[in-house]
Write an enzyme that holds these catalytic residues in place. Structure first.
Site, PDB file in Angstrom:
ATOM      1  N   ARG A 203      -1.300 -66.656 -52.288  1.00  0.00           N
ATOM      2  CA  ARG A 203      -2.702 -66.327 -52.049  1.00  0.00           C
ATOM      3  C   ARG A 203      -3.624 -67.520 -52.231  1.00  0.00           C
ATOM      4  O   ARG A 203      -4.825 -67.389 -52.038  1.00  0.00           O
ATOM      5  CB  ARG A 203      -3.121 -65.276 -53.050  1.00  0.00           C
ATOM      6  CG  ARG A 203      -3.383 -63.916 -52.478  1.00  0.00           C
ATOM      7  CD  ARG A 203      -3.680 -63.019 -53.664  1.00  0.00           C
ATOM      8  NE  ARG A 203      -4.419 -61.867 -53.295  1.00  0.00           N
ATOM      9  CZ  ARG A 203      -3.865 -60.668 -53.089  1.00  0.00           C
ATOM     10  NH1 ARG A 203      -2.571 -60.504 -53.174  1.00  0.00           N
ATOM     11  NH2 ARG A 203      -4.618 -59.653 -52.800  1.00  0.00           N
TER      12      ARG A 203
ATOM     13  N   ARG B 284      -8.151 -44.632 -49.682  1.00  0.00           N
ATOM     14  CA  ARG B 284      -6.721 -44.785 -50.028  1.00  0.00           C
ATOM     15  C   ARG B 284      -6.354 -44.075 -51.330  1.00  0.00           C
ATOM     16  O   ARG B 284      -7.095 -44.118 -52.299  1.00  0.00           O
ATOM     17  CB  ARG B 284      -6.374 -46.269 -50.167  1.00  0.00           C
ATOM     18  CG  ARG B 284      -4.988 -46.476 -50.781  1.00  0.00           C
ATOM     19  CD  ARG B 284      -4.490 -47.863 -50.633  1.00  0.00           C
ATOM     20  NE  ARG B 284      -5.353 -48.820 -51.319  1.00  0.00           N
ATOM     21  CZ  ARG B 284      -5.132 -50.122 -51.281  1.00  0.00           C
ATOM     22  NH1 ARG B 284      -4.131 -50.611 -50.586  1.00  0.00           N
ATOM     23  NH2 ARG B 284      -5.940 -50.937 -51.929  1.00  0.00           N
TER      24      ARG B 284
ATOM     25  N   ARG C 167      -6.716 -46.604 -56.881  1.00  0.00           N
ATOM     26  CA  ARG C 167      -6.681 -47.863 -57.626  1.00  0.00           C
ATOM     27  C   ARG C 167      -8.049 -48.190 -58.206  1.00  0.00           C
ATOM     28  O   ARG C 167      -9.066 -47.953 -57.577  1.00  0.00           O
ATOM     29  CB  ARG C 167      -6.204 -48.996 -56.699  1.00  0.00           C
ATOM     30  CG  ARG C 167      -4.703 -49.177 -56.744  1.00  0.00           C
ATOM     31  CD  ARG C 167      -4.179 -50.063 -55.648  1.00  0.00           C
ATOM     32  NE  ARG C 167      -4.851 -51.353 -55.504  1.00  0.00           N
ATOM     33  CZ  ARG C 167      -4.468 -52.285 -54.633  1.00  0.00           C
ATOM     34  NH1 ARG C 167      -3.420 -52.072 -53.854  1.00  0.00           N
ATOM     35  NH2 ARG C 167      -5.138 -53.417 -54.542  1.00  0.00           N
TER      36      ARG C 167
HETATM   37  P1  AP5 Z   1      -2.771 -56.390 -53.826  1.00  0.00           P
HETATM   38  O1  AP5 Z   1      -2.155 -55.173 -54.381  1.00  0.00           O
HETATM   39  O2  AP5 Z   1      -1.948 -57.342 -53.073  1.00  0.00           O
HETATM   40  O3  AP5 Z   1      -4.046 -55.923 -52.985  1.00  0.00           O
HETATM   41  P2  AP5 Z   1      -4.738 -56.500 -51.644  1.00  0.00           P
HETATM   42  O4  AP5 Z   1      -4.250 -57.772 -51.137  1.00  0.00           O
HETATM   43  O5  AP5 Z   1      -6.172 -56.390 -51.914  1.00  0.00           O
HETATM   44  O6  AP5 Z   1      -4.220 -55.537 -50.575  1.00  0.00           O
HETATM   45  P3  AP5 Z   1      -4.184 -53.980 -50.603  1.00  0.00           P
HETATM   46  O7  AP5 Z   1      -2.980 -53.505 -51.336  1.00  0.00           O
HETATM   47  O8  AP5 Z   1      -5.508 -53.450 -51.032  1.00  0.00           O
HETATM   48  O9  AP5 Z   1      -4.082 -53.704 -49.044  1.00  0.00           O
HETATM   49  P4  AP5 Z   1      -2.845 -53.489 -48.079  1.00  0.00           P
HETATM   50  O10 AP5 Z   1      -2.925 -54.536 -47.026  1.00  0.00           O
HETATM   51  O11 AP5 Z   1      -1.544 -53.350 -48.802  1.00  0.00           O
HETATM   52  O12 AP5 Z   1      -3.288 -52.112 -47.434  1.00  0.00           O
HETATM   53  P5  AP5 Z   1      -2.521 -50.715 -47.308  1.00  0.00           P
HETATM   54  O13 AP5 Z   1      -1.304 -50.871 -46.492  1.00  0.00           O
HETATM   55  O14 AP5 Z   1      -2.396 -50.054 -48.629  1.00  0.00           O
HETATM   56  O15 AP5 Z   1      -3.475 -57.192 -55.009  1.00  0.00           O
HETATM   57  C1  AP5 Z   1      -4.310 -56.559 -55.939  1.00  0.00           C
HETATM   58  C2  AP5 Z   1      -4.865 -57.571 -56.926  1.00  0.00           C
HETATM   59  O16 AP5 Z   1      -3.795 -58.165 -57.662  1.00  0.00           O
HETATM   60  C3  AP5 Z   1      -5.616 -58.746 -56.309  1.00  0.00           C
HETATM   61  O17 AP5 Z   1      -6.969 -58.444 -56.072  1.00  0.00           O
HETATM   62  C4  AP5 Z   1      -5.451 -59.809 -57.413  1.00  0.00           C
HETATM   63  O18 AP5 Z   1      -6.346 -59.573 -58.486  1.00  0.00           O
HETATM   64  C5  AP5 Z   1      -4.050 -59.539 -57.913  1.00  0.00           C
HETATM   65  N1  AP5 Z   1      -3.028 -60.346 -57.183  1.00  0.00           N
HETATM   66  C6  AP5 Z   1      -2.018 -59.864 -56.391  1.00  0.00           C
HETATM   67  N2  AP5 Z   1      -1.304 -60.874 -55.881  1.00  0.00           N
HETATM   68  C7  AP5 Z   1      -1.865 -62.020 -56.352  1.00  0.00           C
HETATM   69  C8  AP5 Z   1      -1.587 -63.391 -56.147  1.00  0.00           C
HETATM   70  N3  AP5 Z   1      -0.573 -63.813 -55.359  1.00  0.00           N
HETATM   71  N4  AP5 Z   1      -2.386 -64.302 -56.780  1.00  0.00           N
HETATM   72  C9  AP5 Z   1      -3.399 -63.917 -57.576  1.00  0.00           C
HETATM   73  N5  AP5 Z   1      -3.723 -62.629 -57.800  1.00  0.00           N
HETATM   74  C10 AP5 Z   1      -2.955 -61.682 -57.188  1.00  0.00           C
HETATM   75  O19 AP5 Z   1      -3.601 -49.903 -46.402  1.00  0.00           O
HETATM   76  C11 AP5 Z   1      -4.882 -49.590 -46.944  1.00  0.00           C
HETATM   77  C12 AP5 Z   1      -5.277 -48.168 -46.515  1.00  0.00           C
HETATM   78  O20 AP5 Z   1      -5.510 -48.132 -45.111  1.00  0.00           O
HETATM   79  C13 AP5 Z   1      -4.219 -47.113 -46.808  1.00  0.00           C
HETATM   80  O21 AP5 Z   1      -4.854 -45.955 -47.242  1.00  0.00           O
HETATM   81  C14 AP5 Z   1      -3.529 -46.917 -45.448  1.00  0.00           C
HETATM   82  O22 AP5 Z   1      -3.009 -45.605 -45.327  1.00  0.00           O
HETATM   83  C15 AP5 Z   1      -4.676 -47.169 -44.464  1.00  0.00           C
HETATM   84  N6  AP5 Z   1      -4.232 -47.803 -43.219  1.00  0.00           N
HETATM   85  C16 AP5 Z   1      -3.342 -48.830 -43.091  1.00  0.00           C
HETATM   86  N7  AP5 Z   1      -3.202 -49.192 -41.790  1.00  0.00           N
HETATM   87  C17 AP5 Z   1      -4.033 -48.377 -41.086  1.00  0.00           C
HETATM   88  C18 AP5 Z   1      -4.348 -48.277 -39.688  1.00  0.00           C
HETATM   89  N8  AP5 Z   1      -3.769 -49.066 -38.758  1.00  0.00           N
HETATM   90  N9  AP5 Z   1      -5.235 -47.364 -39.298  1.00  0.00           N
HETATM   91  C19 AP5 Z   1      -5.841 -46.539 -40.222  1.00  0.00           C
HETATM   92  N10 AP5 Z   1      -5.588 -46.568 -41.567  1.00  0.00           N
HETATM   93  C20 AP5 Z   1      -4.699 -47.507 -41.986  1.00  0.00           C
HETATM   94 ZN    ZN Z   2      -0.973 -53.547 -50.844  1.00  0.00          ZN
END
Ligand code: AP5
Ligand code: ZN
Length: 224
Positions: free
Chosen positions: A88, A127, A170
């Protein structure tokens, strides 16, 4: 193959990861899921991570690189793995590249899920997650079987399809924390697309889910 699943918060990384690892037969390594597990355990790392994650900041490179280093050394990563949410920062990417180079390996592919910022709020605020597996649902676009047609989501009717266990929201899925997560993403994480430019395959993820899967299969086809 060593594949990075890349994209902003709510882009669909967790949603599409199971299909990718299902096709490749390699594990999914989500630093977000691993950090949330550490928070739930109440470990030293978990305590440090909790404070940062709640506000939508980035956990230190040292902590996440340490977690990944330990995880990819395990036997089940020998044939490759899918990284979800890591690296990241440029520093994380350089340390990952160096770790892989020690075993004459390198990142094979970066799947970049493209979604405009303004779409992400509805995805994040709608979500619900199954904490133990990392599976995610959405009150409009991916309703669990337990939620009756037309019913409003509550803790009682939001259950995981596979285990029947309760889903949760979350702590960082608020409008405020999302704004900060998006800032971190745009400032610290987006530059990785240049770092890995020759490996990036872009996917238009601002589409219904069934139109995204074929694009992802096309991207991973050379590695099957
Ligand atoms: P992390 O858990 O990685 O969160 P994020 O990157 O913010 O990503 P999300 O999990 O929120 O989104 P996603 O892309 O997985 O979406 P999803 O598939 O669930 O990280 C959380 C925290 O941890 C960070 O903020 C940081 O603090 C820390 N962290 C983690 N890794 C780190 C690193 N390497 N370095 C430093 N800190 C770190 O989909 C979202 C929703 O949309 C769901 O409800 C889904 O059903 C819906 N959806 C998905 N696709 C569609 C579509 N095509 N159409 C309609 N709805 C959809
Ligand atoms: Zn995720």
């Amino acid at each position: 193959a060593i594949i990075i699943l890349f994209g902003p918060p709510g882009a669909g990384k967790g949603t599409h990861a199971p299909a990718i690892v299902g096709a490749l037969g390699t594990p999914q390594l989500s630093t977000g899921d691993m950090l949330r597990a550490a928070v739930a355990e109440g470990s030293e790392i978990g305590k440090k991570a909790d404070a940062v994650m709640k506000t939508g900041g980035l956990v230190s490179d040292e902590i996440v690189v340490g977690i990944i280093r330990e995880r990819i050394a395990r036997e089940d990563c020998k044939m490759g793995f899918l990284l979800d949410g890591f690296p990241r920062t440029i520093a994380q990417a350089k340390q990952l590249d160096a770790m892989l180079a020690e075993g004459d390996e390198a990142v094979s592919l970066v799947i970049a899920l493209r979604v405009p910022d303004e779409i992400l709020e509805a995805r994040i605020t709608g979500r619900w997650c199954h904490a133990a597996s990392g599976r995610s649902y959405h009150v409009e676009t991916k309703r669990p079987k337990s939620l009756p047609e037309g019913a409003a989501p509550t803790a009682d009717n939001m259950l995981d399809d596979e285990t029947g266990e309760p889903l949760m929201q979350r702590k960082d899925d608020t409008k405020e924390a999302l704004a900060s997560r998006l800032r971190s993403y745009n400032e610290m994480t987006m530059p990785l697309l240049d770092h890995y430019a020759s490996k990036v395959s872009s996917v238009d993820a601002n589409k219904p889910m069934d139109q995204i899967t074929p694009q992802i299969y096309a991207a991973i086809a050379p590695f099957l």
